[in-house]
Design a protein around this motif. Sequence first.
Motif, PDB file in Angstrom:
ATOM      1  N   GLY A 214       0.785  -1.225   0.000  1.00 60.37           N
ATOM      2  CA  GLY A 214       0.000   0.000   0.000  1.00 60.37           C
ATOM      3  C   GLY A 214       0.817   1.275   0.000  1.00 60.37           C
ATOM      4  O   GLY A 214       0.274   2.372  -0.177  1.00 60.37           O
ATOM      5  N   VAL A 215       2.147   1.190   0.169  1.00 61.94           N
ATOM      6  CA  VAL A 215       3.024   2.371   0.159  1.00 61.94           C
ATOM      7  C   VAL A 215       3.293   2.780  -1.288  1.00 61.94           C
ATOM      8  O   VAL A 215       3.594   1.933  -2.138  1.00 61.94           O
ATOM      9  CB  VAL A 215       4.342   2.086   0.897  1.00 61.94           C
ATOM     10  CG1 VAL A 215       5.341   3.220   0.688  1.00 61.94           C
ATOM     11  CG2 VAL A 215       4.074   1.876   2.380  1.00 61.94           C
ATOM     12  N   LYS A 216       3.197   4.080  -1.567  1.00 62.52           N
ATOM     13  CA  LYS A 216       3.487   4.594  -2.904  1.00 62.52           C
ATOM     14  C   LYS A 216       4.936   5.073  -2.964  1.00 62.52           C
ATOM     15  O   LYS A 216       5.401   5.810  -2.086  1.00 62.52           O
ATOM     16  CB  LYS A 216       2.548   5.744  -3.253  1.00 62.52           C
ATOM     17  CG  LYS A 216       2.776   6.310  -4.655  1.00 62.52           C
ATOM     18  CD  LYS A 216       1.774   7.409  -4.999  1.00 62.52           C
ATOM     19  CE  LYS A 216       2.015   7.942  -6.403  1.00 62.52           C
ATOM     20  NZ  LYS A 216       1.017   8.984  -6.767  1.00 62.52           N
ATOM     21  N   MET A 217       5.638   4.678  -4.033  1.00 58.30           N
ATOM     22  CA  MET A 217       7.033   5.053  -4.221  1.00 58.30           C
ATOM     23  C   MET A 217       7.149   6.006  -5.412  1.00 58.30           C
ATOM     24  O   MET A 217       6.553   5.773  -6.465  1.00 58.30           O
ATOM     25  CB  MET A 217       7.898   3.815  -4.475  1.00 58.30           C
ATOM     26  CG  MET A 217       7.839   2.778  -3.359  1.00 58.30           C
ATOM     27  SD  MET A 217       8.940   1.359  -3.653  1.00 58.30           S
ATOM     28  CE  MET A 217       8.124   0.602  -5.074  1.00 58.30           C
ATOM     29  N   THR A 218       7.922   7.080  -5.253  1.00 59.21           N
ATOM     30  CA  THR A 218       8.113   8.051  -6.326  1.00 59.21           C
ATOM     31  C   THR A 218       9.597   8.400  -6.458  1.00 59.21           C
ATOM     32  O   THR A 218      10.386   8.194  -5.529  1.00 59.21           O
ATOM     33  CB  THR A 218       7.316   9.344  -6.067  1.00 59.21           C
ATOM     34  OG1 THR A 218       7.687   9.871  -4.781  1.00 59.21           O
ATOM     35  CG2 THR A 218       5.818   9.089  -6.097  1.00 59.21           C
ATOM     36  N   ASP A 219       9.959   8.962  -7.635  1.00 61.86           N
ATOM     37  CA  ASP A 219      11.340   9.410  -7.816  1.00 61.86           C
ATOM     38  C   ASP A 219      11.474  10.859  -7.347  1.00 61.86           C
ATOM     39  O   ASP A 219      10.545  11.441  -6.780  1.00 61.86           O
ATOM     40  CB  ASP A 219      11.782   9.224  -9.266  1.00 61.86           C
ATOM     41  CG  ASP A 219      11.047  10.134 -10.246  1.00 61.86           C
ATOM     42  OD1 ASP A 219      10.270  11.012  -9.821  1.00 61.86           O
ATOM     43  OD2 ASP A 219      11.266   9.983 -11.470  1.00 61.86           O
TER      44      ASP A 219
END
Length: 575
Positions: A214-219
């Motif tokens: 459920g964790v969102k990862m972004t650059d």
Amino acid sequence: MKSRKLTLSLTLGTALGISMLTVACGSGNSPDLETATPAEAPLQAVGTPIQVQVFGSTEEPIVDTDFTITITGSNKDKVVDALGKPVTSITTAGGAALLTLASGTTLPATFNVMVSAPGYLPTGKTVFVSEAGVVDVSVPVVKLVTATPVVQADGSTVAALTEQASGIAGNVIVTPASAVNSAGVVTAAAGFAFTSPATTATIDSQVTLTIPSGVKMTDASGQPITGTVTANVVSYSPTEDAALAAFPGGFAVDVASDTSASATTSSGTFISGGFAAFNLVDSTGKTVKSFDKPVTTSITVPAATTNPDGSAITVGQDMPIWSYDETIGRWIEEKVGKVARTDTLGNYVVEFEVTHLSYWNMDWLRSANCRANVRVNMPTGATRVNLSAKFVGLRGYLYSGYADSNASFPIYRAPANLPVDITMSVPGAAGTVTTRIQNLCANGGAIQLDARSLQVPTPGSVSGTVYEACFTTGGVVIASTRRPLVATVRFWGYSAANQYVYRHITTLANGTYSLAGLPAGTRYTSYSFSPRRFSVASARFSSNKINQSVISGANNPISDFVFPMRCNNVTGAAS
């Protein structure tokens, strides 16, 4: 001029250097007649050479890789190349660079050298220039080469790093493509738990990054991470010299309260409890920088570690946590972690939550510091004494370097009121001398050491020249255009057992070098680096192998290094 890598092969004879020089130079504006004129003015001697060298686990330059070197820090605008041009970011073969400070720069000056290349973990070093003279900047890097991947029950693969120095251990973990959706959200029911191997059989140091479902990862630009994620998870032992030498920035540090321009800053020395690197990249090349929810990280701290005051670490106590900002080369004070538990071997497991990735470390900052000036009584016949300074009873690799003809060894931001052992040795000789200093900052930081009892090996010497010249289209040097080049020459020495024993770097003022005091009976690899053009990386680093020992008591001439330069045809010559 389009150029390819230069190669120079050499076999050192028993009485003199006998060699073959082979130069490859592509077509372009190179003249094809033995008449030409240089299109560039000669380089001028560098007053304060700042000699940068990247090296790997073998202690030797990485000649097959182009590294990007970026300059950051408070005096970054004072850093120039050998042409006097400002340097912000350069690409250079072999991780070599010759830098200096702009004329009129007020000393002391401080800046950071940040290093990156595909297939290597990014890192950096803080550079201190307090007086005129040669400054060596050695930057160890970790290569991401692995063993055969092993498929796990969840479909991911795990492969251990295979080319790293002692005390450094890492895994490369690749997730299934289905584990992250197109919005960058972790969909794997169990999430991810990225763990490094233990650095020793007794664990010593180990790190884990846990990312829940459920964790969102972004650059860094806020774009979502998608597809397969490759995680490079590396732990560094605070008890191994080679691992501590790889600490980003070094232990004499500038730190900040946050990444903003108004952040509170201070300086001092770190006492290490352990550190780790996390680097996650998706299948499109985007690097994971942030999470929309905190994720949990743990670092294992060796059982013998104590607090700086000597008291025992206890479960439940707070531990200071720092992250490394690779863009500016500064450690950021993040938060406080907790000693959550001890493992079955008595090591402490420190846990903390993060919302972004970088190098992370568990270190104590010692703010009271000075510059210590160590003077060495040199052994008769020695041209160099290696020195390393370490804390007594605490974790940390304070400083290492050498004293040469000026017998001086500065320690920057030396911590006050902490005992330190300084160990001295002569390259190529057995034996060490260790002196304990109770307070590096006593007596104004003036320290006198005696190394005269150390053995000195039978010396040998080498000499040679570095030139630049115009070449014909067939790759032949046009003799009339040869001229001395301001360059660096590097010697890496190895024993008969092929163990690294010696490193020497010298910057030439007039294209001629003569190195005395090299340990005889040692095989050398030599390199030369031309600072002429940073944009043509592959044509500016040349190497040769000296396959036999340096001859004792004799000067051993070595073939010239010759580098290409831009040239004009003489009027009327065919082209």
